[in-house]
Design an enzyme around this catalytic site. Structure first.
Site, PDB file in Angstrom:
ATOM      1  CE1 TYR A 133      33.669 -27.966  11.375  1.00 13.53           C
ATOM      2  CE2 TYR A 133      33.690 -30.061  10.208  1.00 13.53           C
ATOM      3  CZ  TYR A 133      33.768 -29.343  11.386  1.00 13.53           C
ATOM      4  OH  TYR A 133      33.970 -30.009  12.557  1.00 13.53           O
ATOM      5  CB  THR A 150      36.497 -32.451  11.623  1.00  9.90           C
ATOM      6  OG1 THR A 150      35.458 -33.139  10.930  1.00  9.90           O
ATOM      7  CG2 THR A 150      37.186 -31.541  10.613  1.00  9.90           C
TER       8      THR A 150
END
Ligand code: UFG
Length: 326
Positions: free
Chosen positions: A141, A118
């Site tokens: 995250y 990501t």
């Protein structure tokens, strides 16, 4: 033709990539616990194994059934905001469960691994973010995904596992019968379109005091079909290369306000806006330089204009106002 095990293949991106793999002639087995995914998103031509990455015996059974040459790993928790409230859940789901999958790959002699990383691993940046830009996740995250990238490096060095780590910027859009359906939905484009459909009263802007031109966060919105094509190219790339870690984005930054304005334009609907406080863990600006993917993978994103991307999401949402629920 390869046998491919797709962990998280019932999810938004995993389901779409599973379909593309089948269209390219691969034999796909989807492995998913359906905690977030939808059985309806799994292509009919794929085998489906319901199982949980938290349980190594589930993974071993799926490996025996699929006999994979390659594993694609989409299964994980994806919400930056939520990760700042429930860090343990994120480390368990994204790090510990991925470790189970990696061990199983080594045990089963899997040669290739493609991982959904990501943009959230990067520090916010006013410039385009290349692979060598400063890494510093603004949320748990992003940290979990960075930890997996590090594990991959060592699994390659020690076990020879070849891998691609693909750092998605903001996935959006839809492909045919598959689109974005999270519960609860937290992502900007589907939430804005839900407001356009009258399924919610308004769209909130989380923070208007960021150091960006209009004060709202800037992101790089990349069509899920283009993310999909990168996975097929990455699989092929691992025929002849050991590893690649690359960014996948459009290279164009849009602010939250610009996305909402574009949605108003595309849908022709009034969308009420409510300005609220910042959401913890949001970086002000994340926009990709994807030259490495273009050069090494030969990847070219095709649906790059924001109105077209939002248009595809809108078409899907009008056809599926309740997501995959009947
Ligand atoms: N936002 C709002 N209102 C909303 C929802 C979102 O203002 O109701 C804002 C967010 O604060 C953020 C932007 O819209 O500034 C985009 O938010 P999303 O939740 O749609 O996406 P994120 O950028 O937070 O995260 C997404 C994925 C991650 C991925 C990341 C990469 O959820 O998995 O993109 O940039 F890592």
């Amino acid at each position: 033709m390869m046998n491919v095990l797709v962990a998280g293949g019932a999810g938004y991106i995993g389901g779409i990539v599973s379909q593309l793999l089948i269209e390219a002639g691969h034999r796909v087995t989807v492995f998913d616990n359906l905690s977030k995914g939808h059985r309806e998103a799994v292509p009919e031509a794929a085998a489906f194994v319901r199982g949980d990455l938290a349980h190594p015996e589930d993974i071993a059974a799926a490996m025996r059934q699929a006999r994979p040459d390659a594993v694609l790993h989409f299964a994980g928790l994806t919400e930056a905001g939520e990760s700042m409230q429930q860090p343990a859940r994120y480390f368990r789901a994204n790090v510990s469960n991925t470790l189970n999958l990696l061990e199983a790959c080594v045990n089963a002699g899997v040669g290739r691994f493609v991982f959904s990383s990501t943009a959230a691993i990067f520090a916010a940046n006013d410039a385009l973010i290349s692979e060598s830009s400063p890494i510093s996740p603004a949320n748990c995250y992003g940290e979990t995904k960075l930890m997996v990238e590090k594990m991959l490096k060592w699994f390659h060095a020690i076990h020879g596992l070849r891998y691609a780590a693909l750092r998605y910027f903001n996935a959006c859009g839809a492909v045919g019968p598959r689109g974005e359906a999270h519960d609860p939905e937290t992502h900007l484009i589907p939430l804005t379109l839900r407001a356009a459909l009258g399924l919610r009263p308004d769209i909130a802007i989380f923070g208007t005091d960021y150091p960006t031109p209009d004060g709202t966060c800037v992101r790089d919105y990349i069509h899920v079909a283009d993310l999909g094509s990168a996975h097929l190219k990455a699989l092929d790339y691992l025929d002849t290369h050991d590893t690649i870690t690359c960014n996948l984005g459009n290279g164009a930054g849009y602010s939250v306000r610009e996305v909402i304005d574009a949605a108003i334009e595309v849908t022709g609907k009034d969308i009420a806006i409510r300005e609220t406080a910042r959401r913890p863990g949001d970086a002000p600006r994340l926009v990709a330089a994807s030259d490495l993917a273009r050069r090494e993978l030969g990847w070219v994103p095709r649906i790059t204009q924001l109105p077209d991307i939002i248009g595809d999401a809108w078409t899907w949402m009008r056809a599926h106002p309740r997501g995959y629920q009947p």
